[in-house]
Design an enzyme around this catalytic site. Structure first.
Site, mmCIF file in Angstrom:
data_model
loop_
_atom_site.group_PDB
_atom_site.id
_atom_site.type_symbol
_atom_site.label_atom_id
_atom_site.label_comp_id
_atom_site.label_asym_id
_atom_site.label_seq_id
_atom_site.Cartn_x
_atom_site.Cartn_y
_atom_site.Cartn_z
ATOM 1 N N GLN A 58 -9.770 -0.909 -16.333
ATOM 2 C CA GLN A 58 -10.404 -1.817 -15.176
ATOM 3 C C GLN A 58 -11.104 -1.016 -14.710
ATOM 4 O O GLN A 58 -12.191 -1.834 -13.987
ATOM 5 C CB GLN A 58 -9.111 -2.205 -13.675
ATOM 6 C CG GLN A 58 -9.954 -3.241 -12.548
ATOM 7 C CD GLN A 58 -8.749 -2.559 -12.031
ATOM 8 O OE1 GLN A 58 -8.041 -3.410 -12.032
ATOM 9 N NE2 GLN A 58 -8.642 -2.582 -10.292
ATOM 10 N N HIS B 44 -3.452 4.117 -2.561
ATOM 11 C CA HIS B 44 -4.690 3.224 -1.788
ATOM 12 C C HIS B 44 -5.153 4.323 -0.578
ATOM 13 O O HIS B 44 -6.325 3.962 -0.236
ATOM 14 C CB HIS B 44 -4.281 2.310 -1.184
ATOM 15 C CG HIS B 44 -2.906 1.263 -2.330
ATOM 16 N ND1 HIS B 44 -1.826 0.844 -2.118
ATOM 17 C CD2 HIS B 44 -3.523 0.122 -3.222
ATOM 18 C CE1 HIS B 44 -1.725 0.716 -3.044
ATOM 19 N NE2 HIS B 44 -3.102 -0.197 -3.905
ATOM 20 N N LYS C 179 -5.793 5.387 -12.251
ATOM 21 C CA LYS C 179 -5.244 4.977 -12.729
ATOM 22 C C LYS C 179 -4.804 4.301 -13.549
ATOM 23 O O LYS C 179 -4.445 3.706 -14.780
ATOM 24 C CB LYS C 179 -3.851 4.528 -11.665
ATOM 25 C CG LYS C 179 -2.550 4.080 -12.515
ATOM 26 C CD LYS C 179 -1.391 3.989 -11.379
ATOM 27 C CE LYS C 179 -1.535 2.123 -11.108
ATOM 28 N NZ LYS C 179 -1.237 1.284 -12.149
ATOM 29 N N ARG D 61 4.136 -1.225 -8.164
ATOM 30 C CA ARG D 61 5.613 -1.578 -9.030
ATOM 31 C C ARG D 61 6.515 -0.590 -8.574
ATOM 32 O O ARG D 61 7.320 -0.844 -8.972
ATOM 33 C CB ARG D 61 4.978 -1.747 -10.401
ATOM 34 C CG ARG D 61 4.064 -2.766 -10.493
ATOM 35 C CD ARG D 61 3.526 -3.290 -11.828
ATOM 36 N NE ARG D 61 2.167 -4.048 -12.187
ATOM 37 C CZ ARG D 61 2.257 -5.032 -12.294
ATOM 38 N NH1 ARG D 61 3.287 -5.596 -12.204
ATOM 39 N NH2 ARG D 61 1.124 -5.783 -12.150
ATOM 40 N N LEU E 179 0.714 -1.255 0.239
ATOM 41 C CA LEU E 179 -0.134 0.596 0.109
ATOM 42 C C LEU E 179 1.025 1.205 -0.277
ATOM 43 O O LEU E 179 2.009 1.257 0.644
ATOM 44 C CB LEU E 179 -0.674 -0.088 1.254
ATOM 45 C CG LEU E 179 -1.739 -0.704 1.410
ATOM 46 C CD1 LEU E 179 -2.590 -1.322 2.248
ATOM 47 C CD2 LEU E 179 -2.962 -1.617 0.219
#
Length: 281
Positions: free
Chosen positions: A154, A36, A150, A188, A32
């Protein structure tokens, strides 16, 4: 703070938590960061209680090495969440708790939303995303669920999935949170070297310039310009640039003043794959 591992524990914990404002859900894969936390903080404001799930979902990785390298930092995640609220319920199940013995995705048909951009480059990815999100929505039965922009594709897919599957939940998209240099916050990013993290600021800088150009140039002209910028960069490799209808995600052919558009990119910084997007109008 309750940290739960099983569905039975989760059901017991949330049974009497839903008040006048309802129950919020923030699904995450852990590692996180402030992005988040922005979702969690919004969920806390809008709901009586909030469940944050931490689960690295194997079925949405089409690269086994990427799954293996994905950071798993549960203790640090819990410490970060405690700063937001001690009252958050954390659900951190094992793979077996979610999938039992059959670690496979369901198949989803979402009007082509799942086949473009990320779907075109990561076969089966959105089947995996859909499987875990549908599972968590049915398990928690939240009034609202929160996802970052982001991962805008999705977000649109999850909205479509909830509608198609008739799951009674409000899917809420939250703005991208960026590092001081403009790089979109992502778990990432922790895999980037210090120099590459600095270089990756070029992604958002280019998107902002593309937005400015989109006001007076065609979508093709802007797309070609972005490709050219990345061709001249030594350390960043552009996988795709797509300008699309923000709702349907279909590539733009001719601009319309009545349609909202976004530019989407996927870029490799070394072996780390980064995605970003920007509203163009």
């Amino acid at each position: 703070m309750q940290v739960l591992k099983t569905q039975k524990e989760l059901k017991g914990a949330i049974t009497n938590l839903r008040g006048d404002k309802g129950l919020g859900l923030v699904p995450t894969m852990g590692a996180l960061h402030q992005g988040h936390l922005s979702l969690v903080e919004r969920a806390l404001r809008q709901n009586d209680a909030v469940v944050v799930t931490i689960f690295v979902n194997p079925t949405q990785f089409n690269n086994a090495e990427d799954l293996e390298k994905y950071p798993k930092t549960l203790e640090a995640d819990i410490s970060l969440l405690k700063k937001a609220s001690e009252d958050i319920i954390v659900f951190a199940p094992s793979t077996e708790e979610i999938y039992t013995t059959d670690i496979r995705s369901k198949k989803y048909d979402l009007n082509g939303l799942e086949k473009v951009m990320e779907g075109a480059f990561r076969e089966g990815h959105f089947d995996g995303v859909g499987t875990i999100v549908e599972t968590l929505l049915r398990m928690v039965e939240p009034d609202r669920a929160y996802f970052g922009e982001k991962d805008f594709q999705q977000l649109q897919i999850i909205k479509k999935l909830a509608k198609t599957k008739k799951i009674p939940v409000e899917i809420i998209g939250c703005p991208i949170v960026r590092e001081p240099n403009g790089l979109a916050m992502s778990s990432r990013n922790e895999r980037l070297s210090k120099s590459l993290r600095k270089e990756a600021a070029f992604i958002y800088k280019t998107l902002k310039a593309a937005k400015k150009r989109f006001g007076t140039e065609s979508a093709k002209s802007v797309t070609d310009w972005v490709k050219k910028q990345f061709m001249g960069h030594r350390h960043l490799k552009l996988e795709y640039i797509q300008i699309a209808n923000a709702e349907t995600l279909t590539p733009v052919k001719r601009k319309s003043n009545q349609t909202k558009y976004r530019a989407f990119v996927a870029v490799y910084a070394g072996d780390v794959r980064l995605i970003d997007n920007i509203a163009l109008n």
